[in-house]
Write a protein that holds these residues in place. Structure first.
Motif, PDB file in Angstrom:
ATOM      1  N   THR A   1      -9.079   5.252  -2.124  1.00  0.00           N
ATOM      2  CA  THR A   1     -10.143   4.609  -1.340  1.00  0.00           C
ATOM      3  C   THR A   1     -11.016   5.664  -0.654  1.00  0.00           C
TER       4      THR A   1
ATOM      5  N   THR B   1       0.837  -1.202   0.000  1.00  0.00           N
ATOM      6  CA  THR B   1       0.000   0.000   0.000  1.00  0.00           C
ATOM      7  C   THR B   1       0.867   1.245   0.000  1.00  0.00           C
TER       8      THR B   1
ATOM      9  N   HIS C   1      -2.996   4.854  -2.740  1.00  0.00           N
ATOM     10  CA  HIS C   1      -4.076   3.876  -2.579  1.00  0.00           C
ATOM     11  C   HIS C   1      -5.080   4.366  -1.537  1.00  0.00           C
ATOM     12  N   TRP C   2      -4.592   4.937  -0.436  1.00  0.00           N
ATOM     13  CA  TRP C   2      -5.483   5.438   0.625  1.00  0.00           C
ATOM     14  C   TRP C   2      -6.291   6.632   0.118  1.00  0.00           C
TER      15      TRP C   2
ATOM     16  N   VAL D   1     -15.102   6.268  -1.230  1.00  0.00           N
ATOM     17  CA  VAL D   1     -16.085   6.229  -0.122  1.00  0.00           C
ATOM     18  C   VAL D   1     -16.839   7.551  -0.051  1.00  0.00           C
TER      19      VAL D   1
END
Length: 191
Positions: A22, A14, A18-19, A26
């Motif tokens: 995401t 990761t 990537h965070w 969301v």
């Protein structure tokens, strides 16, 4: 050292990107769900005499009414009540069973229909269904589908002790043409 048969995959580690991806996904789902709401509920009760509208006033409070009952030194007390729309105007009326607060014996009941006063006016009596002079007591009272139903207890003769009624009478009143009509015959009694 032995090398793995499969080379190390770049997506198994990761990274901050990537965070961020995401969190963005969301946030997009939450925002979309806030915009796309289901339609309002449409289930509704069928209209009828007892159906309250959103603007209906509360039922009249029998504790705030003056009843046409002479009680001498004791006060009149409300012993039972039932509410519902009796005249079909969308506002509930109250049917109150009232008697004098006698220290002994079984005082006769009066059954009165109350409507809301205008403005600051107190609830007012608009009909007497059972006059206390008939010397009856009310066992049950109910309002259902615009009708008032009651189980009345009385006496077959003056010789029957006033503690022990021996006649049961079932009565129903309906609002019709500006008045309450008793639709159950007064003579339909059981001893």
């Amino acid at each position: 050292m032995q090398h793995p048969a499969v080379p190390e995959l770049a997506h198994t580690h990761t990274r901050p990107i990537h965070w961020v991806a995401t969190a963005t996904a969301v946030a997009g789902v939450v925002a979309l769900s806030a915009v796309l709401q289901p339609d309002a509920a449409t289930a509704a009760q069928a209209a009828g005499p007892e159906t309250r509208t959103a603007h209906a006033a509360p039922a009249p409070d029998p504790e705030a009414a003056d009843f046409p009952l002479e009680c001498g030194p004791v006060k009149a007390v409300v012993v039972k009540k039932a509410t519902g729309d009796l005249d079909g105007d969308g506002n509930p009326e109250t049917v109150a069973v009232v008697h004098c607060d006698a220290p002994m014996g079984t005082p006769p009941d009066g059954v009165y229909v109350l409507t809301r006063g205008t403005g600051t006016e107190r609830a007012r009596v608009v009909a007497t269904l059972v006059d206390p002079k008939t010397r009856q007591t009310v066992e049950e009272i109910a309002v259902h589908r615009g009708e008032v139903t009651a189980t009345l207890l009385g006496y077959s003769t003056d010789d029957v002790p006033r503690c022990c009624p021996d006649v049961t009478d079932h009565a129903t009143w309906t609002w019709k043409d500006g008045a309450f009509l008793r639709t159950t015959p007064a003579g339909a009694r059981s001893v």
